[in-house]
Design an enzyme around this catalytic site. Sequence first.
Site, PDB file in Angstrom:
ATOM      1  N   ASP A  48      46.328  74.163  77.564  1.00 20.16           N
ATOM      2  CA  ASP A  48      46.027  75.492  78.075  1.00 20.16           C
ATOM      3  C   ASP A  48      45.297  76.227  76.940  1.00 20.16           C
ATOM      4  OD1 ASP A  48      46.349  77.890  79.696  1.00 20.16           O
ATOM      5  OD2 ASP A  48      47.892  78.475  78.275  1.00 20.16           O
ATOM      6  N   LEU A  49      44.620  77.310  77.252  1.00 18.11           N
ATOM      7  CA  LEU A  49      43.889  78.036  76.193  1.00 18.11           C
ATOM      8  C   LEU A  49      44.671  79.255  75.697  1.00 18.11           C
ATOM      9  CD1 LEU A  49      41.287  78.420  74.506  1.00 18.11           C
ATOM     10  CD2 LEU A  49      40.401  79.799  76.399  1.00 18.11           C
ATOM     11  N   ASP A  50      44.692  80.296  76.535  1.00 17.60           N
ATOM     12  CA  ASP A  50      45.312  81.560  76.122  1.00 17.60           C
ATOM     13  C   ASP A  50      46.794  81.384  75.842  1.00 17.60           C
ATOM     14  OD1 ASP A  50      43.003  83.224  76.479  1.00 17.60           O
ATOM     15  OD2 ASP A  50      43.277  83.046  78.635  1.00 17.60           O
ATOM     16  N   THR A  83      44.961  84.979  72.612  1.00 17.62           N
ATOM     17  CA  THR A  83      44.261  85.980  73.416  1.00 17.62           C
ATOM     18  C   THR A  83      45.198  86.642  74.415  1.00 17.62           C
ATOM     19  OG1 THR A  83      43.558  84.060  74.658  1.00 17.62           O
ATOM     20  CG2 THR A  83      41.885  85.142  73.317  1.00 17.62           C
ATOM     21  N   LYS A 137      50.772  85.727  82.702  1.00 15.77           N
ATOM     22  CA  LYS A 137      50.222  84.652  81.872  1.00 15.77           C
ATOM     23  C   LYS A 137      49.857  83.448  82.727  1.00 15.77           C
ATOM     24  CE  LYS A 137      52.341  85.877  77.469  1.00 15.77           C
ATOM     25  NZ  LYS A 137      53.320  85.499  76.428  1.00 15.77           N
ATOM     26  N   SER A 142      42.531  75.487  81.647  1.00 13.36           N
ATOM     27  CA  SER A 142      42.790  76.929  81.533  1.00 13.36           C
ATOM     28  C   SER A 142      42.403  77.667  82.808  1.00 13.36           C
ATOM     29  CB  SER A 142      41.970  77.486  80.364  1.00 13.36           C
ATOM     30  OG  SER A 142      41.912  78.895  80.401  1.00 13.36           O
ATOM     31  N   ALA A 143      43.089  78.768  83.073  1.00 11.68           N
ATOM     32  CA  ALA A 143      42.738  79.620  84.220  1.00 11.68           C
ATOM     33  C   ALA A 143      41.590  80.557  83.891  1.00 11.68           C
ATOM     34  CB  ALA A 143      43.961  80.440  84.634  1.00 11.68           C
ATOM     35  N   ASP A 162      51.845  77.881  77.765  1.00 12.93           N
ATOM     36  CA  ASP A 162      52.686  79.014  77.335  1.00 12.93           C
ATOM     37  C   ASP A 162      53.172  79.838  78.523  1.00 12.93           C
ATOM     38  OD1 ASP A 162      50.106  80.111  77.962  1.00 12.93           O
ATOM     39  OD2 ASP A 162      50.744  81.952  76.963  1.00 12.93           O
TER      40      ASP A 162
HETATM   41  P1  B16 Z   1      39.926  85.465  82.517  1.00  6.11           P
HETATM   42  P2  B16 Z   1      45.135  80.365  80.370  1.00  6.11           P
HETATM   43  C1  B16 Z   1      44.706  82.684  81.634  1.00  6.11           C
HETATM   44  O1  B16 Z   1      44.331  81.714  80.689  1.00  6.11           O
HETATM   45  C2  B16 Z   1      45.472  83.822  80.989  1.00  6.11           C
HETATM   46  O2  B16 Z   1      46.749  83.380  80.572  1.00  6.11           O
HETATM   47  C3  B16 Z   1      45.647  84.948  81.968  1.00  6.11           C
HETATM   48  O3  B16 Z   1      46.306  86.036  81.347  1.00  6.11           O
HETATM   49  C4  B16 Z   1      44.270  85.389  82.470  1.00  6.11           C
HETATM   50  O4  B16 Z   1      44.378  86.420  83.434  1.00  6.11           O
HETATM   51  C5  B16 Z   1      43.561  84.183  83.080  1.00  6.11           C
HETATM   52  O5  B16 Z   1      43.458  83.162  82.113  1.00  6.11           O
HETATM   53  C6  B16 Z   1      42.167  84.527  83.559  1.00  6.11           C
HETATM   54  O6  B16 Z   1      41.394  84.814  82.443  1.00  6.11           O
HETATM   55  O7  B16 Z   1      40.099  86.883  82.938  1.00  6.11           O
HETATM   56  O8  B16 Z   1      39.438  85.293  81.096  1.00  6.11           O
HETATM   57  O9  B16 Z   1      39.134  84.652  83.498  1.00  6.11           O
HETATM   58  O10 B16 Z   1      46.428  80.786  79.773  1.00  6.11           O
HETATM   59  O11 B16 Z   1      45.259  79.595  81.668  1.00  6.11           O
HETATM   60  O12 B16 Z   1      44.234  79.679  79.370  1.00  6.11           O
HETATM   61 MG    MG Z   2      48.186  80.393  78.719  1.00  4.66          MG
END
Ligand code: B16
Ligand code: MG
Length: 217
Positions: free
Chosen positions: A8-10, A16, A44, A113-114, A169
């Site tokens: 995963d990224l964030d 972030t 998250k 990642s999302a 996470d």
């Molecule tokens: P964006 P992950 C997710 O990333 C975040 O945890 C989540 O808080 C965020 O809303 C989502 O990405 C979308 O991100 O607005 O940058 O497209 O944890 O799956 O890496």
């Molecule tokens: Mg995450």
Amino acid sequence: EQRGVIFDLDGVIVDTAKFHFLAWRKLANDLGFDITLEQNEQLKGVSRIHSLEQILNWGGKSISKEEFDRLMITKNEDYLSRISGMSEKDLLPGVKKVLDYLTENNIPYSLGSASKNARPILKSLNIYDRFEAIVDGNDVSKAKPDPEVFLIASEKLKIKPENCVVFEDSVAGVEAAKRANMLSIGIGQEDVLREADHIFADFTQIELEFIEKIVTN
Ligand code: B16
Ligand code: MG
């Protein structure tokens, strides 16, 4: 059989998560209510669109489609300005060591990642080229906890789901990994991520022996 790893990224590779929270909190405050850190745990790993729906729901607000789209843009601009100037030094402690180990031992790894901002973030962290595959919010139709993001990553790695290990996470992400039939490693608080197969506070708590064990037979 060959194993692979999905990150995963964030909140896993880079912190972030706190900037997502600050940007969402500002948006809520501008609308006249507040969100808590506890509520943020539920955001998250959740896509931008679902996060905004959830926040409006908490605040008891209903708005027009135009206003909704405008808020999505405002939030992302605010978020991007908070993370501008990010560089290699922002990799979370201990992550580099694990990536190096995997690279040296020819264990392929993918992003899962999302976030729709994942690619530029990986570039500013100077690790973009190290990933065998990148799957992010632009590539999926169903958000975590749906397993789609991890299943596409496993396909791109050409490694069966049951041979993939996921570092996550978020509660939504751990559930997605389980539904994909993958081993889940939670990074964060034990009481939040209790569904994960293993839980560590952060990567500095993970020994390379542990990594070796989960990526070999
Ligand atoms: P964006 P992950 C997710 O990333 C975040 O945890 C989540 O808080 C965020 O809303 C989502 O990405 C979308 O991100 O607005 O940058 O497209 O944890 O799956 O890496
Ligand atoms: Mg995450």
